[in-house]
Structures are given as C-alpha cells and as structure tokens.
Design an enzyme around this catalytic site. Structure first.
Site, PDB file in Angstrom:
ATOM      1  N   THR A 120      79.951  39.474  36.375  1.00  0.00           N
ATOM      2  CA  THR A 120      79.260  40.209  37.439  1.00  0.00           C
ATOM      3  C   THR A 120      80.023  41.454  37.849  1.00  0.00           C
ATOM      4  O   THR A 120      81.242  41.515  37.686  1.00  0.00           O
ATOM      5  CB  THR A 120      79.110  39.271  38.660  1.00  0.00           C
ATOM      6  N   ASP A 121      79.298  42.407  38.452  1.00  0.00           N
ATOM      7  CA  ASP A 121      79.972  43.604  38.989  1.00  0.00           C
ATOM      8  C   ASP A 121      80.759  43.286  40.254  1.00  0.00           C
ATOM      9  O   ASP A 121      81.555  44.105  40.716  1.00  0.00           O
ATOM     10  CB  ASP A 121      78.959  44.733  39.250  1.00  0.00           C
ATOM     11  N   GLU A 122      80.538  42.085  40.833  1.00  0.00           N
ATOM     12  CA  GLU A 122      81.220  41.763  42.098  1.00  0.00           C
ATOM     13  C   GLU A 122      82.734  41.644  41.919  1.00  0.00           C
ATOM     14  O   GLU A 122      83.474  41.672  42.889  1.00  0.00           O
ATOM     15  CB  GLU A 122      80.660  40.465  42.693  1.00  0.00           C
ATOM     16  N   TYR A 127      83.133  33.575  45.503  1.00  0.00           N
ATOM     17  CA  TYR A 127      82.359  33.662  44.251  1.00  0.00           C
ATOM     18  C   TYR A 127      82.940  34.754  43.352  1.00  0.00           C
ATOM     19  O   TYR A 127      83.227  34.518  42.166  1.00  0.00           O
ATOM     20  CB  TYR A 127      80.885  33.969  44.555  1.00  0.00           C
ATOM     21  N   LYS A 145      84.756  34.445  39.627  1.00  0.00           N
ATOM     22  CA  LYS A 145      84.281  35.130  38.409  1.00  0.00           C
ATOM     23  C   LYS A 145      85.395  36.047  37.871  1.00  0.00           C
ATOM     24  O   LYS A 145      85.600  36.127  36.653  1.00  0.00           O
ATOM     25  CB  LYS A 145      83.015  35.947  38.690  1.00  0.00           C
TER      26      LYS A 145
HETATM   27  P1  NAD Z   1      71.794  30.451  38.476  1.00  0.00           P
HETATM   28  O1  NAD Z   1      72.509  29.881  39.663  1.00  0.00           O
HETATM   29  O2  NAD Z   1      70.349  30.756  38.578  1.00  0.00           O
HETATM   30  O3  NAD Z   1      71.967  29.468  37.233  1.00  0.00           O
HETATM   31  C1  NAD Z   1      73.188  28.860  36.920  1.00  0.00           C
HETATM   32  C2  NAD Z   1      72.909  27.788  35.869  1.00  0.00           C
HETATM   33  O4  NAD Z   1      74.177  27.182  35.537  1.00  0.00           O
HETATM   34  C3  NAD Z   1      72.001  26.661  36.381  1.00  0.00           C
HETATM   35  O5  NAD Z   1      71.058  26.325  35.387  1.00  0.00           O
HETATM   36  C4  NAD Z   1      72.955  25.506  36.629  1.00  0.00           C
HETATM   37  O6  NAD Z   1      72.345  24.231  36.463  1.00  0.00           O
HETATM   38  C5  NAD Z   1      74.022  25.760  35.578  1.00  0.00           C
HETATM   39  N1  NAD Z   1      75.310  25.177  35.962  1.00  0.00           N
HETATM   40  C6  NAD Z   1      75.934  25.317  37.162  1.00  0.00           C
HETATM   41  N2  NAD Z   1      77.072  24.583  37.153  1.00  0.00           N
HETATM   42  C7  NAD Z   1      77.163  24.007  35.926  1.00  0.00           C
HETATM   43  C8  NAD Z   1      78.121  23.150  35.320  1.00  0.00           C
HETATM   44  N3  NAD Z   1      79.175  22.727  35.988  1.00  0.00           N
HETATM   45  N4  NAD Z   1      77.917  22.771  34.036  1.00  0.00           N
HETATM   46  C9  NAD Z   1      76.811  23.190  33.349  1.00  0.00           C
HETATM   47  N5  NAD Z   1      75.865  23.967  33.891  1.00  0.00           N
HETATM   48  C10 NAD Z   1      76.046  24.383  35.165  1.00  0.00           C
HETATM   49  O7  NAD Z   1      72.642  31.730  38.063  1.00  0.00           O
HETATM   50  P2  NAD Z   1      72.165  33.145  37.503  1.00  0.00           P
HETATM   51  O8  NAD Z   1      71.847  34.015  38.634  1.00  0.00           O
HETATM   52  O9  NAD Z   1      71.198  32.930  36.431  1.00  0.00           O
HETATM   53  O10 NAD Z   1      73.550  33.659  36.877  1.00  0.00           O
HETATM   54  C11 NAD Z   1      73.924  33.302  35.557  1.00  0.00           C
HETATM   55  C12 NAD Z   1      75.259  33.953  35.224  1.00  0.00           C
HETATM   56  O11 NAD Z   1      75.146  35.360  35.342  1.00  0.00           O
HETATM   57  C13 NAD Z   1      76.386  33.545  36.158  1.00  0.00           C
HETATM   58  O12 NAD Z   1      77.562  33.429  35.397  1.00  0.00           O
HETATM   59  C14 NAD Z   1      76.490  34.694  37.140  1.00  0.00           C
HETATM   60  O13 NAD Z   1      77.810  34.820  37.635  1.00  0.00           O
HETATM   61  C15 NAD Z   1      76.112  35.858  36.250  1.00  0.00           C
HETATM   62  N6  NAD Z   1      75.485  37.012  36.931  1.00  0.00           N
HETATM   63  C16 NAD Z   1      74.428  36.840  37.780  1.00  0.00           C
HETATM   64  C17 NAD Z   1      73.820  37.961  38.353  1.00  0.00           C
HETATM   65  C18 NAD Z   1      72.617  37.840  39.264  1.00  0.00           C
HETATM   66  O14 NAD Z   1      72.173  38.840  39.825  1.00  0.00           O
HETATM   67  N7  NAD Z   1      72.037  36.660  39.437  1.00  0.00           N
HETATM   68  C19 NAD Z   1      74.319  39.236  38.070  1.00  0.00           C
HETATM   69  C20 NAD Z   1      75.421  39.360  37.208  1.00  0.00           C
HETATM   70  C21 NAD Z   1      75.981  38.236  36.635  1.00  0.00           C
HETATM   71  O1  DAU Z   2      75.941  41.969  41.885  1.00  0.00           O
HETATM   72  C1  DAU Z   2      75.697  40.852  41.099  1.00  0.00           C
HETATM   73  C2  DAU Z   2      75.539  39.622  41.975  1.00  0.00           C
HETATM   74  O2  DAU Z   2      74.278  39.751  42.633  1.00  0.00           O
HETATM   75  C3  DAU Z   2      75.600  38.329  41.191  1.00  0.00           C
HETATM   76  O3  DAU Z   2      76.871  38.190  40.611  1.00  0.00           O
HETATM   77  C4  DAU Z   2      75.318  37.128  42.106  1.00  0.00           C
HETATM   78  O4  DAU Z   2      75.280  35.942  41.333  1.00  0.00           O
HETATM   79  C5  DAU Z   2      73.965  37.349  42.753  1.00  0.00           C
HETATM   80  O5  DAU Z   2      73.708  36.304  43.674  1.00  0.00           O
HETATM   81  C6  DAU Z   2      73.924  38.696  43.495  1.00  0.00           C
HETATM   82  O6  DAU Z   2      74.798  38.676  44.644  1.00  0.00           O
HETATM   83  P1  DAU Z   2      74.364  39.310  46.044  1.00  0.00           P
HETATM   84  O7  DAU Z   2      75.158  38.686  47.108  1.00  0.00           O
HETATM   85  O8  DAU Z   2      74.359  40.793  45.988  1.00  0.00           O
HETATM   86  O9  DAU Z   2      72.807  38.825  46.084  1.00  0.00           O
HETATM   87  P2  DAU Z   2      71.914  38.212  47.272  1.00  0.00           P
HETATM   88  O10 DAU Z   2      70.524  38.154  46.760  1.00  0.00           O
HETATM   89  O11 DAU Z   2      72.512  36.991  47.848  1.00  0.00           O
HETATM   90  O12 DAU Z   2      71.985  39.360  48.384  1.00  0.00           O
HETATM   91  C7  DAU Z   2      71.581  40.690  48.116  1.00  0.00           C
HETATM   92  C8  DAU Z   2      71.844  41.506  49.383  1.00  0.00           C
HETATM   93  O13 DAU Z   2      70.938  41.079  50.400  1.00  0.00           O
HETATM   94  C9  DAU Z   2      73.234  41.323  49.957  1.00  0.00           C
HETATM   95  O14 DAU Z   2      73.679  42.546  50.526  1.00  0.00           O
HETATM   96  C10 DAU Z   2      73.039  40.277  51.045  1.00  0.00           C
HETATM   97  C11 DAU Z   2      71.637  40.580  51.548  1.00  0.00           C
HETATM   98  N1  DAU Z   2      70.873  39.434  52.067  1.00  0.00           N
HETATM   99  C12 DAU Z   2      70.767  38.327  51.267  1.00  0.00           C
HETATM  100  C13 DAU Z   2      70.077  37.217  51.697  1.00  0.00           C
HETATM  101  C14 DAU Z   2      69.974  35.979  50.831  1.00  0.00           C
HETATM  102  C15 DAU Z   2      70.243  39.483  53.302  1.00  0.00           C
HETATM  103  O15 DAU Z   2      70.324  40.517  54.023  1.00  0.00           O
HETATM  104  N2  DAU Z   2      69.541  38.403  53.719  1.00  0.00           N
HETATM  105  C16 DAU Z   2      69.435  37.258  52.982  1.00  0.00           C
HETATM  106  O16 DAU Z   2      68.794  36.279  53.442  1.00  0.00           O
END
Ligand code: NAD
Ligand code: DAU
Length: 352
Positions: free
Chosen positions: A135-137, A160, A164
């Site tokens: 992730t970019d975080e 988190y 990562k």
């Molecule tokens: P998600 O939470 O939707 O899915 C995570 C999946 O991993 C689920 O299917 C869960 O069952 C599985 N999992 C969790 N713990 C596990 C374990 N101990 N063993 C096996 N499986 C397990 O997550 P996502 O949003 O799809 O993110 C997927 C990946 O991409 C993550 O590594 C996250 O850090 C990265 N990522 C997410 C975003 C985003 O915006 N969502 C952006 C950049 C990177």
């Molecule tokens: O940047 C990549 C990341 O983006 C991934 O690595 C994470 O897995 C993914 O969850 C996401 O993280 P964020 O914290 O940016 O996403 P989230 O959807 O939780 O929140 C987006 C923005 O909105 C953040 O500034 C928090 C705000 N927010 C979020 C929720 C859930 C609110 O204001 N209200 C809310 O209820």
C-alpha cells in the site's frame, strides 16, 4: 515471469482486491493452475469469485497464513512457482482498535509465507517469483504538494501502515539475504465492486440506501488518490509478467479527491440512481470525531509503471464510480450477506 504453464498461489483471493486478481488470472491465463488461499475472515467471501469457482484452472484452499506448519506442508506438496500475496488485515480503523491482529497476519503471516516459499525452492529459484502486494500508506502522509515515488522514505503512521511497511522490509530483506526473487507494488485507495462495506465508498453507498447518517471524520479535507480495482488487477498482471526482479512499482490513478468532495459526487450519483430529490443524500452528512493519527494526504506518482510497463488506468473516476454504485445497487443480496455475516455459511454449503 513468462506465460508458460505454471502454478500460481494467490493469497487473500476471497477479499476485495484479491477476488479481482483471481478473476484476472483465471480468465486471462487458462494454462496456469491458480490456487486461491484464504482464511475467510470477516473480509473474505467466496461469493466474490462465484463466477470463476468452477473453472478448470482454479482451486480454493481454506487456510491461515498465521499457521507456519500448514504453509510449509502445503508448499512442500504443491511447490508453487509463484505467489501473489494479498492476504492481510486491511482496515485502518480496525488496526487502531486491535493492532496485534495486524502484526500477526501482516508481518508474521508474510514471513511464514516466504519461509514456506524458500523451503520449497531451496534447490533453485529459477523461474520463481514472490509478488508482495502493498500500500501507499507505508510512505506516511504528504503535505499540500508532492507525490509518493518509489524512493520516498517509509514513514508509516497507523498500526496497519506499520505492519505493511514491516512486511515490505521483510520481503526486501529476504531478497537480499536469501536471493528470494521478488517484486513489490504499493497502490493507492481502491474502489469498485465487492469491497467490504466498512471502507468509505461502499459504507456510504450502503448508508445512503438505508437513509443512515454519513460519518465524515474530522473536517473531511483528507485527500486520497482513488483507483478502480480492475485497473489495480491489470497493473498486478503487468508487473507479474514484465517487471524485473527486485523492483518496486507504485500504482495509482492520478486521481486525488478530498473526502468531502468525493462524498458530494457520490451523493449526487445516489440521488439520481435512487430517483430522489437532488440534495437528499447530502443531508445525511455528519461530521464526527476524527480517526486517531489520520494521514492528511496520499497521492501516487505512477510514472515508473507507465514508462517501464506501459500501464495506465482504463477507466475515469466518473465511469468507475458510476459502475461501482450500479454494482452495489443491483447486488442487494451480496450486501445483505456481508452485513449479516450470512455469507460465511456459503463456504459450508459449497465445500462442506
Ligand atoms: P480485504 O480485507 O478485502 O481482503 C483481505 C483478504 O485476506 C480476505 O479475503 C481475508 O479473508 C484474507 N485474509 C485475512 N487474514 C488472513 C490470514 N491470516 N490467512 C489467509 N487469508 C487471510 O483486503 P483488500 O482491500 O482486498 O486488500 C488486499 C491487499 O491489498 C492487502 O494486502 C492490502 O494491504 C493491499 N492494498 C489494499 C488497498 C485498498 O484500497 N483496499 C490499497 C493498496 C493495497
Ligand atoms: O491508500 C491505500 C489504503 O486505502 C489501503 O492500504 C487500505 O487497505 C484501505 O483501507 C484504504 O485506507 P483508507 O484509510 O484511506 O480507506 P478508508 O476507506 O477507511 O477511508 C478513506 C478516507 O475516508 C480516510 O481519510 C478516512 C475517511 N473516512 C472513512 C470512513 C470508513 C471517513 O471520513 N468516514 C468513514 O466512515
């Protein structure tokens, strides 16, 4: 990696992004044997990949990456050529209330997976790849100006992000120490179908539909860079097949929005789709207590990925958001199942 026949393990393939990556590889590479390894936590849902579950080149294994012994046995038996590692705890708010779960899954789980990968290939790494999805975080928070590049120093701010970042460091350390062939990508915020309704966009779609309040953290002026999930899966495909070993790629949509501006766009789309008076959805907006340690701004420079591998987003934000809203509105059962937890019965029905 070349496109010859190979065994690919995708972890976290029942989650949001993982399910799109599974679909991309199962449909795009019929000569690969794709295994989806997922623990099916609250975020993992086999309904997300129902459309490919009967494909000949697809298998599902229920398993936990925290279980080192299980992984060693699985890799010893299957000798996967490549791993695309997405399994993780992914929600920042949950990491604030339960950091240990994130350390155990994201840090230890990644180490367990790499140990099993190394053990299975101790004779030779020829043609093998460990692809770590991150992730970019990990880069922390930007001020008003600037973009994250691949050389931006790591400065994670939430449990988190720190988990990562730790896993990214471990992957590079395994590359350096044991010669493990790896690539890493760091992506910005994804949106699209099948995202668990705890994240901003699906949560707000769900709340608007149910006339519930829209909780905006702090002043709503936090900025995120949004990418359509299918474009992330396409980028992973490009990097998997074309990147040089040991490289890192940033992935992003060049698409920055403050939360409040994005929410207003979403509200307008929802008013139109639900045939409501303009402004109805926006009346649900409530400013609530801020997230602890909230990162102010993320923005990705995805120039390297574009220059080296020719990748660019295929969908504009307006198109992507419209498709996303349409998907959630036409899949009320999916939303019902994930919010009630009923989707967890699906595994029992499908796999006993
Ligand atoms: P998600 O939470 O939707 O899915 C995570 C999946 O991993 C689920 O299917 C869960 O069952 C599985 N999992 C969790 N713990 C596990 C374990 N101990 N063993 C096996 N499986 C397990 O997550 P996502 O949003 O799809 O993110 C997927 C990946 O991409 C993550 O590594 C996250 O850090 C990265 N990522 C997410 C975003 C985003 O915006 N969502 C952006 C950049 C990177
Ligand atoms: O940047 C990549 C990341 O983006 C991934 O690595 C994470 O897995 C993914 O969850 C996401 O993280 P964020 O914290 O940016 O996403 P989230 O959807 O939780 O929140 C987006 C923005 O909105 C953040 O500034 C928090 C705000 N927010 C979020 C929720 C859930 C609110 O204001 N209200 C809310 O209820």
């Amino acid at each position: 990696m070349t496109e010859s026949k190979k065994k690919v393990l995708i972890t976290g393939g029942a989650g949001f992004i993982g399910s799109h990556v599974v679909r991309q590889f199962v449909t795009g590479y019929p000569n690969y044997e794709i295994t989806n390894l997922d623990a099916l936590t609250y975020a993992g849902n086999l309904e997300n990949i129902r459309d490919v579950e009967n494909a000949e080149n697809y298998h599902f294994v229920k398993g936990d990456i925290k279980d080192a012994g299980f992984l060693l046995e699985l890799f010893e038996k299957e000798k996967y050529d490549a791993v695309i590692h997405l399994a993780a705890e992914s929600h920042v708010d949950r990491s604030i209330t339960n950091p240990n779960e994130f350390i155990e899954t994201n840090v230890m789980g990644t180490a367990n997976l790499m140990n099993a990968f190394l053990a299975a290939h101790q004779d030779s790494f020829e043609g093998k790849l460990f692809y770590h999805v991150s992730t970019d975080e990990v880069y922390g928070s930007l001020g008003k100006e600037g973009l994250f590049t691949e050389t931006t120093p790591y400065d994670p701010q939430s449990p988190y992000a720190a988990s990562k970042a730790s896993s990214d460091h471990l992957v590079r350390a395994y590359g350096n120490t044991y010669g493990m062939p790896f690539v890493i990508s760091n992506c910005s915020n994804n949106y699209g179908s099948h995202q668990f309704p705890e994240k901003l966009i699906p949560l707000f779609i769900h709340n608007i539909k149910n006339k519930k309040e829209l909780p905006v953290y702090g002043d709503g002026q936090y900025t995120r860079d949004w990418l359509y999930v299918v474009d992330h899966a396409r980028a992973i495909d490009e990097i998997f097949h074309k990147a040089k070993l040991g490289q890192t790629y940033n992935i992003g949509g060049f698409n920055e929005w403050t939360n409040l501006d994005l929410i207003h766009v979403l509200c307008k789309i929802m008013d139109r789709k639900l045939d409501q008076e303009p402004g109805s959805s926006a009346q649900l907006i409530r400013f609530v207590k801020d997230r602890a340690g909230h990162d102010r701004r993320y923005a990705i420079d995805a120039g390297k990925l574009n220059r080296d591998l020719g990748w660019a987003p295929s969908v504009t934000f307006e198109e992507g958001l419209e498709k996303t809203v349409d998907w959630y509105l036409s899949n009320p059962d999916w939303l019902e199942h994930v919010t009630s937890g009923a989707y967890q019965d699906y595994y029992e029905k499908m796999y006993g």
